[in-house]
Structures are given as C-alpha cells and as structure tokens.
Design a protein around this motif. Structure first.
Motif, mmCIF file in Angstrom:
data_model
loop_
_atom_site.group_PDB
_atom_site.id
_atom_site.type_symbol
_atom_site.label_atom_id
_atom_site.label_comp_id
_atom_site.label_asym_id
_atom_site.label_seq_id
_atom_site.Cartn_x
_atom_site.Cartn_y
_atom_site.Cartn_z
ATOM 1 N N GLY A 338 0.808 -1.204 0.000
ATOM 2 C CA GLY A 338 0.000 0.000 0.000
ATOM 3 C C GLY A 338 0.843 1.255 0.000
ATOM 4 O O GLY A 338 1.728 1.432 -0.844
ATOM 5 N N VAL A 339 0.597 2.130 0.975
ATOM 6 C CA VAL A 339 1.294 3.420 1.026
ATOM 7 C C VAL A 339 2.649 3.322 1.716
ATOM 8 O O VAL A 339 3.384 4.300 1.771
ATOM 9 C CB VAL A 339 0.423 4.474 1.747
ATOM 10 N N LEU A 340 2.977 2.147 2.250
ATOM 11 C CA LEU A 340 4.246 1.985 2.966
ATOM 12 C C LEU A 340 5.344 1.464 2.038
ATOM 13 O O LEU A 340 5.072 0.719 1.097
ATOM 14 C CB LEU A 340 4.080 1.016 4.140
ATOM 15 N N GLY A 341 6.561 1.847 2.314
ATOM 16 C CA GLY A 341 7.712 1.296 1.606
ATOM 17 C C GLY A 341 8.112 2.022 0.348
ATOM 18 O O GLY A 341 9.143 1.687 -0.254
ATOM 19 N N TRP A 344 11.899 3.096 -0.594
ATOM 20 C CA TRP A 344 12.948 2.399 0.175
ATOM 21 C C TRP A 344 12.706 0.897 0.272
ATOM 22 O O TRP A 344 13.612 0.141 0.540
ATOM 23 C CB TRP A 344 13.077 2.995 1.585
ATOM 24 N N TRP A 345 11.471 0.452 0.056
ATOM 25 C CA TRP A 345 11.206 -0.981 -0.055
ATOM 26 C C TRP A 345 9.997 -1.180 -0.950
ATOM 27 O O TRP A 345 8.862 -1.176 -0.509
ATOM 28 C CB TRP A 345 10.954 -1.614 1.322
ATOM 29 N N ASP A 346 10.247 -1.288 -2.235
ATOM 30 C CA ASP A 346 9.166 -1.556 -3.181
ATOM 31 C C ASP A 346 9.024 -3.062 -3.381
ATOM 32 O O ASP A 346 8.052 -3.661 -2.995
ATOM 33 C CB ASP A 346 9.444 -0.862 -4.514
ATOM 34 N N HIS A 363 7.656 3.338 10.775
ATOM 35 C CA HIS A 363 6.222 3.202 11.074
ATOM 36 C C HIS A 363 6.041 2.314 12.308
ATOM 37 O O HIS A 363 5.538 1.178 12.216
ATOM 38 C CB HIS A 363 5.489 2.593 9.873
ATOM 39 N N PRO A 364 6.430 2.801 13.471
ATOM 40 C CA PRO A 364 6.379 1.969 14.686
ATOM 41 C C PRO A 364 4.968 1.514 15.065
ATOM 42 O O PRO A 364 4.801 0.400 15.554
ATOM 43 C CB PRO A 364 6.981 2.884 15.762
ATOM 44 N N GLU A 365 3.958 2.360 14.849
ATOM 45 C CA GLU A 365 2.590 1.975 15.212
ATOM 46 C C GLU A 365 2.109 0.801 14.360
ATOM 47 O O GLU A 365 1.468 -0.129 14.853
ATOM 48 C CB GLU A 365 1.644 3.172 15.058
ATOM 49 N N PHE A 379 -1.486 -4.041 5.461
ATOM 50 C CA PHE A 379 -0.712 -2.858 5.126
ATOM 51 C C PHE A 379 -1.681 -1.765 4.672
ATOM 52 O O PHE A 379 -2.574 -2.047 3.857
ATOM 53 C CB PHE A 379 0.283 -3.172 4.002
ATOM 54 N N PRO A 380 -1.552 -0.541 5.169
ATOM 55 C CA PRO A 380 -2.494 0.528 4.814
ATOM 56 C C PRO A 380 -2.628 0.690 3.299
ATOM 57 O O PRO A 380 -1.650 0.971 2.601
ATOM 58 C CB PRO A 380 -1.874 1.774 5.454
#
Length: 523
Positions: A338-341, A344-346, A363-365, A379-380
């Motif tokens: 999703g919106v994470l990574g 830096w991590w695709d 993204h600790p939460e 994953f959001p």
C-alpha cells in the motif's frame, strides 16, 4: 412464443426456477460452509489414508485454519500395547473383545475431534478405516447432532498391486505395530489384517452424503455433494497430490539495476543488473545439472522443468536462461504494501528477510499492530499476509500436481509463504523466514507426505564432487565468517585451506565470488 426460438437457443429470460426437486433442496442445504468440518477417512489398511491425512492437514493449516488429525491407530496403541493390538488377530471380527475395544477407541478419537471443533477448531481429520456403512452412519449422527458441523468422507481406493505393495512396505517399516517383527513376518501379518477387513468392507455410497473417492492415490477422483470450501480448496488439492517424487526449487529474482528504476525510485519494473544476469546464468546451470541428476536416478525419460515466475521483469528475466516457456503468475508478485515502503522498499530488499527493522523505525505503530497479528494485519491501502496465502493457493496446487521438476522464481514475501508450507512452519511465522539472495531452496517430497529442504548458495559456486555434508560445512564456515562483526577475508581463506588439506573430497571454489562477499576494507 418467442420469434425464432431465441429463448430455446439463448435460454429463457424468466427469473427464478419453478423446479423444487429434492436434489436442488439438498444442494441449497449443502452449499453454506458449516462452522466446522470433520474430514473422515475410509479405506482398507495400506491404502494411503494417513499419507492423505498428513497432506490435507498441512494444506489446511497453511491456509490459516486450525486443523488437527485424530488417528485412531494411535489411540489403540496408547490404550493397548502395540505388540498385542498391532497383530492381525486383534482385527479379527469374530473376536468380540477386540471389536469392542476398537469401537471404544474410535469413539474416544471422535469425541476428541468434536471437542476440538467445539473449542474453535475449523477442521478435524478423523483418520481410521471406517469400513462399514453402519459405522459411518453412527459417526455421521454424532457429528451432525448439534447442527453446527458437517462431515466429508474421503475414501482411499487402491487396486494397483505396485501402489498397494509400496504402501504395505512403508507401513511395516515405520509403524510401531511391526517393530517387534521381521519385515517378512510383518508383511504376512499385515496381509492377514487386510483380509480381515476385506470380509466386512463396504465402499461409500451416494446416500451417505458428501464424499471424495481417490483411486490409486489420485489417478482417478470421484466427488459427491461437494460444495463450498470443500469444492473450492479441498477437492482440487486432493486431485493434485500424488506419491511421485521430484525436486522443487524456490529462489528470489536476481538483483535489479538502479538505472532502470521507475518513477519515485520504484524497482517494480526494474531490469536485471550485471550481477542479476550472472545469477540467471548460474541458476540455469544449477537447474540443468540438478534436473539431469534427478532424471538419471529416476530412470524415467527426461521432461521439461516447469517454471513459474511472478510477472515482475526481474523474475521473468532470471528464468529466461532456464526455460523458453515460463508460466508467469501475478499470484507470485510480492505483497502489496500500500502506502508503505515507497522509495525504500518496493520489491527488492538487500537483506535475508524483509526490512522489518527499518519498517519499525519509520512506522512503529504499524509494526506494533503487525507483530500482534502478522497474518491478518493489513498494510495501509495494501494486502495482508493472509491475502498472499489465498492468492498463492492455486499456484501451490499446480506445484503439487506437477510430476516433473519445478522452479519458482519470485520475491521474498511470497516465497516466505510458500516455504512455510513446504517446511511445515505455522503460516503465522512466515514473515520471519530467511531467504538470502542468490540462494536456491530445494524441497523434495518424502514418502510420508512431508518435504525435505536443502539450501544451495549459487554465489559461492562450490563443487565437492557430490559430497553434500562437506559442501554444507564449507558454506556454514563462510556464512559464519561473513557474519562476524568485522568480516575477514583472511579468515575465509584459512577455512578453505583447512578443507583442502584435511578433506579427501576435491573442492573447487570460485575465489572471485568469495572475495566479493567481503567489504573492501576487510580484504
């Protein structure tokens, strides 16, 4: 009456059916998934029931379902010494005492299976002969009494002499029932046990409800009243499994080129770097060599290796040197974060596991939620690991169905999920599994229904003349040397010299690749 008979050729446009047949009513009752299902085996001894049970249990657990097998033979051995209860006269139906004891143990196992479902289990596998209609009717009544659970009969029918003999040999060599007998004595006793069961055996009938019959371990399959999850997953899986052996190789796609990254630094469409191209060539050589070895040992005519890849360019290119025909599956694409990574991590990551430490920093939460429920945490804007499991189910079934060697080239998150199945690791733990770059994991089916796994590091290019223990020792030493706080090339060279001096097996090492493993300042 419609003009030109359109309703006849194209089908009536009227809504709903006016036919209320008993069969249709039964279909409507069977379609919903029950809260719990008992998969009950049926079959004479040495027909592969326990093999099937183990395969189904592994598959259902991998799908995120609480599943447990209840083997009546184990209940018997726990209650009565196998030296007595394992002999053929204990299965003589004219022996009323042993008949009563066997019934008591079967009902104890069934009670535990139902209790397992009561406590939240989804599937209970009831592994027994269940050889008569009367016995099966009694079991059905107990399972369906509360209206919460349903039952599926899986009958193993085997009439091919070679398959039966293979199953018998497996049983007498590994079952506790025969450990106090010679193999010849055990075979004779097992033949008598089978003869005792054949006197009363009754095959499953249509009137007994939902069933799947497997003939000679899946050379032919018959299904009756199978709907819902049974039709979607269990039936296709049972149609796929077989007792044949073949190597299955899993590896990550080769390294990508930084210059070919797309917008915002995404590597989803990146092509192979020079390092990645070199890996593709070594992978092709490895697969060719191992496949030839397999076919020579099997004594069968050589066939093409079945190759599955994701649709990502790096994965497809990594397999191009291995096979002309590649089966590209979007199901093998990496987890959608999703919106994470982004940036830096695709897709690609340098480490042996996904960059969870970096995720925790950024993204600790999310990581806190993920660690609490890694299978179902989403994953959001993206997927859950459970979504990856669900889309990989069809790929896994196809791999189980293959009878020739298989190569899977994919990405770390999807390969983690597949490795959880092959290694028998809880799927909830898949996210922790390590799979280094340039590593090929080879899994081979065992006679008992599991898999043996073996790792091959293509980066080191080690040849020890087929001496696998020596090869593993060399690899272990190099990995340990690399993992030191200050990895030292000199240490690695000393390790090499040790093996050259003290081991009789010839060793060839690609020193150029070894040197590349160590930072320049430590060479």
């Amino acid at each position: 009456m419609s003009a030109g008979g359109d309703a006849y050729y194209n089908g009536s446009a009227e809504v709903g059916s006016k036919i209320l047949s008993d069969r249709q009513l039964l279909r409507e009752q069977l379609t919903p998934n029950a809260r719990g299902l008992i998969v009950a085996m049926v079959g004479l001894p040495a027909r592969g029931k326990s093999f099937i049970s183990r395969k189904v249990e592994r598959f259902l657990k991998w799908g995120g379902n609480r599943t447990q097998t209840f083997n009546v033979g184990k209940y018997r051995r726990d209650a009565v010494d196998p030296e007595r209860s394992g002999k053929s006269d204990f299965f003589d139906n004219s022996n009323s005492d042993s008949v009563a004891q066997r019934m008591q143990m079967a009902m104890a196992a069934l009670a535990d299976a139902i209790k397992f479902l009561d406590e939240g289990g989804k599937f209970a596998i009831f592994d027994a002969t269940n050889s008569t209609v009367a016995r099966r009717q009694m079991i059905t009544e107990k399972v369906t009494a509360g209206g919460q659970y349903s039952i599926l009969w899986v009958e193993a029918v085997c009439d091919e002499r070679e398959v039966v003999l293979f199953n018998m040999l497996t049983k007498v060599r590994y079952s506790p029932d025969f450990q106090h007998m010679t193999e010849e004595q055990a075979m004779q006793d097992l033949k008598q046990r089978i003869a005792n069961y054949e006197k009363i055996y009754e095959t499953v009938q249509d009137s007994e409800g939902a069933f799947i019959k497997l003939f000679n371990l899946s050379s032919k399959v018959m299904a009756n009243h199978c709907y819902g999850r049974v039709a979607k997953s269990i039936l296709p899986f049972l149609m796929a499994i077989h007792i044949g052996s073949r190597p299955i190789w899993l590896t990550r796609a080769g390294a990508g080129s930084p210059e070919s990254k797309g917008q915002h630094g995404s590597d989803r469409a990146s092509s192979l770097s020079q390092e990645g191209q070199d890996f593709a060539k070594r992978l092709a050589k490895f697969v060719k060599t191992r496949a030839q070895r397999y076919w020579e040992r099997s004594g069968k005519p050589q066939e093409e290796t079945q190759v599955f890849t994701s649709t990502m360019p790096r994965a497809v290119s990594s397999a191009r040197c291995t096979a002309a025909l590649i089966d590209q599956r979007s199901a093998l694409n990496p987890i959608d974060k999703g919106v994470l990574g982004a940036g830096w991590w695709d897709v690609e990551c340098a480490e042996d596991v996904p960059p969870w430490k970096e995720m925790d920093k950024r993204h600790p939460e999310f990581m806190k939620q993920f660690q609490q429920d890694p299978l179902y945490c989403q994953f959001p804007g993206g997927e859950r690991y459970m979504d990856v499991v669900m889309r990989l189910e069809s790929v896994l079934i196809d791999v189980e169905m293959c009878t020739s060697p298989v190569l899977i080239v994919s990405h770390i998150t999807t390969l983690q999920v597949l490795l959880a199945y092959f290694k028998g690791i809880p799927v909830e733990e898949a996210w922790k599994l390590s799979l280094p770059k340039n590593m090929v994991v080879e899994v081979s089916p065992t006679e008992g229904g599991g898999f043996l796994s073996e790792e091959h590091d293509l980066c080191l290019s080690i040849d020890v003349g087929g001496n696998e223990p020596v090869r593993h020792s060399v690899l272990l030493c190099f990995r340990r040397a690399k993992e030191l706080p200050h990895p030292c090339l000199e240490c690695a060279i000393h390790i090499t010299l040790f093996f050259l001096r003290y081991l009789s097996s010839p060793i060839h090492l690609d020193y150029g690749r070894i040197i590349a493993l160590f930072p320049a300042q430590n060479r």
